[in-house]
Scaffold this active site. Structure first.
Site, PDB file in Angstrom:
ATOM      1  N   ASP A  26       0.875  -1.180   0.123  1.00 36.62           N
ATOM      2  CA  ASP A  26      -0.020   0.015   0.145  1.00 36.62           C
ATOM      3  C   ASP A  26       0.908   1.381   0.010  1.00 36.62           C
ATOM      4  O   ASP A  26       0.458   2.262  -0.661  1.00 36.62           O
ATOM      5  CB  ASP A  26      -1.038   0.004   1.184  1.00 36.62           C
ATOM      6  CG  ASP A  26      -2.113   0.664   0.849  1.00 36.62           C
ATOM      7  OD1 ASP A  26      -2.348   1.786   0.349  1.00 36.62           O
ATOM      8  OD2 ASP A  26      -3.179   0.160   1.537  1.00 36.62           O
ATOM      9  N   HIS A  29       1.987   2.905  -3.302  1.00 31.15           N
ATOM     10  CA  HIS A  29       0.976   4.103  -3.986  1.00 31.15           C
ATOM     11  C   HIS A  29       1.524   5.618  -3.633  1.00 31.15           C
ATOM     12  O   HIS A  29       1.767   6.393  -4.541  1.00 31.15           O
ATOM     13  CB  HIS A  29      -0.195   4.110  -3.091  1.00 31.15           C
ATOM     14  CG  HIS A  29      -1.088   2.983  -3.996  1.00 31.15           C
ATOM     15  ND1 HIS A  29      -1.592   2.851  -5.113  1.00 31.15           N
ATOM     16  CD2 HIS A  29      -1.880   2.109  -3.039  1.00 31.15           C
ATOM     17  CE1 HIS A  29      -2.560   1.952  -5.187  1.00 31.15           C
ATOM     18  NE2 HIS A  29      -2.617   1.291  -4.005  1.00 31.15           N
TER      19      HIS A  29
END
Lengths: 347, 347
Positions: A26, A29
């Site tokens: 994550d 990103h």
């Protein structure tokens, strides 16, 4: 409570909580998927030392997602997986895949490179797309998990049904992601309760911090029966970031939950993440608040800002309008249409 | 809940919440008290435009605190007050004073420069030191409020008694500060409930974000009966920062509480704060987690880091040891003693 908190001294009277750490997925990103092998290795070593149970790695959008449209990762999936696998001696390695970006071949590659836990993700009302892939993961011998994205877009009953479907397909843990950082703790409690009542496998919760509530929502999920909680070092993640791993460990420890993670070592891992992985720790800017409130995936930030500038509309107006249209990832092409409608409406 | 959140459209069925904004006072800690007049003016204008009810200004430690030991502010109190006063056409101006740093003369100066709301602060068990000053504020004709610092160091019963004392002394609102960012939401609920039961004036809550729970704790305070909530733009404040104003406004609005603040305008004010006041938004580093867990005031960070380096001890060990000694602001001289004891103990 009086005086000093019971630091590291609470007897563990509560059920164990399994922390699942997608810092290297994550968080990707936040840096345009540009982590290199040294960075992956440095954090994986630190997380392994802290006894983090599962270290997830990959392109921000998961296996097979590296592309011109979504953003090319610096490393290919196989290299990322091999690098992290080598660094983990006790932590298990996790991967994430959204059907459409990833394929069965990607799953086979991941498991061949040592992925122990494989998450298959679907939009919150589309669990049926996970059936084949959850079966593939089971056949490959890895642990199969199913997660529902943008889960605020439907209610407890449907989420429970969708999670039950994924269990039927073979998922050994199921749960929800607050992809837009939209939930308030009561929203989480009712949803996790409904899911926990409907399935007999561990329930997963994955928070985002757009409204400053990732930690509270994660604790609410635990109280409602979730036992797999996602958290990342310093909150490194898309948009306003995720639940902050090292603070979560401190709080769960203080509340008597056993995570098996060393507090001092996880604070050190967070320092490695801050020093090595990120340009700056995630923060909650006004766009993040607007996207959380609107219930729009944080990954829309860059195109929304670009299109708002090009069309001469306010990006916050644009986020709120996209929220009204209930846009989801994959519908980036709608941003321009909505911006032009906004512009026309204000003339 | 389905689909789009009720942005700006919820009927206000709940009691009004008064937001008190110490961006220009608590945030001062984060920049060594070096805000200049242009910065104060820019933020005050933006907050006033957003209809923030109270804009607090001053040295991080309040009136009269500018000193070599605590840190000299760039501007004197009178200049800060005059600058902000001129910018506020509808917002009221607030000031903060801790007896010991500030005096009755400072109170007179503040009210003469147009302070509408004057907070007198005391350590959580020492409300008696506020008696004279609360009386002075009332005599001067300003609104008098009393707040208890480091309030996690005692329990609900004593906090309620101490708050009742401050009301007896003339306070027109009373409450608690989570100076160390130590609370979990349940801690806040039991304390605010006890205080709200004991007094008939509005109850104040002021959070810090060391454990990522400032927002959740502020919402818990509202649910338990607090109606004056402190929050700062982007969370600008000491250590890990405060409850984030613009996100709080969005959440309270969504939950049906009236704050009277314009969401779009407060997002714009937060952008002014981010662009003009701070080097970087507050974030929760490992030291912040440790100090929150230990229950030690974030303002100790700089001396703890310096002394830990000088003595060759781990700053996190030092914070945890200081927490065990229950040190409070004003006891900075103990840091060196505790560091040397730690060093001796590990030989």
């Amino acid at each position: 409570m009086k005086g000093t908190p019971p630091v590291n001294s609470t007897p563990h009277a509560r059920p164990p909580i399994l922390i699942h750490d997608p810092t290297l997925r994550d968080g990707h990103h936040a840096v345009g998927h540009q982590l290199d092998a040294d960075q992956l290795r440095a954090y994986a070593v630190a997380a392994n030392t802290a006894r983090v149970p599962v270290v997830e790695v990959g392109h921000g959008n998961g296996l097979g997602a590296s592309s011109l449209q979504i953003g090319r990762a610096k490393l290919d999936d196989a290299t990322m997986l091999a690098t992290v696998r080598e660094a983990l001696t006790s932590s298990r390695m996790g991967v994430f895949m959204a059907p459409g970006w990833g394929t069965s071949d990607d799953l086979a590659t991941a498991v061949r490179h040592g992925a122990d836990v494989v998450r298959i993700a679907a939009h919150c009302t589309e669990a049926d797309v996970t059936e084949r892939h959850l079966g593939t993961v089971r056949d490959l011998g890895a642990e199969a998990q199913g997660v529902l994205l943008m889960s605020h877009m439907t209610g407890p009953g449907e989420l429970a049904e969708q999670c039950a479907l994924m269990v039927k397909y073979g998922a050994q843990a199921v749960g929800i992601m607050d992809s837009a950082g939209h939930y308030l703790p009561d929203d989480v409690i009712e949803r996790v309760h409904a899911i926990a009542d409907a399935v007999d496998v561990p329930v997963i919760f994955h928070g985002h911090n757009n409204l400053g509530l990732a930690m509270a929502n994660s604790l609410a999920a635990v109280d409602a029966g979730a036992s797999v909680i996602d958290a990342t070092a310093r909150g490194f993640g898309a948009g306003a970031g995720n639940t902050q791993l090292e603070a979560l460990v401190a709080i769960l420890e203080r509340r008597g939950f056993d995570t098996g993670i060393g507090l001092r070592e996880v604070l050190a891992a967070a320092d490695v993440a801050a020093d090595r992985l990120m340009k700056a720790p995630p923060s909650i800017d006004s766009i993040a608040v607007a996207s959380g409130l609107a219930g729009v995936f944080s990954g829309f930030k860059r195109p929304v800002l670009e299109i708002a500038r090009a069309e001469g509309v306010d990006p916050i107006d644009l986020f709120l309008a996209l929220g009204e249209r209930q846009v989801v990832a994959g519908q980036e092409d709608l941003i321009g249409d909505v911006a032009r409608q906004l512009k026309a409406a204000t003339r």
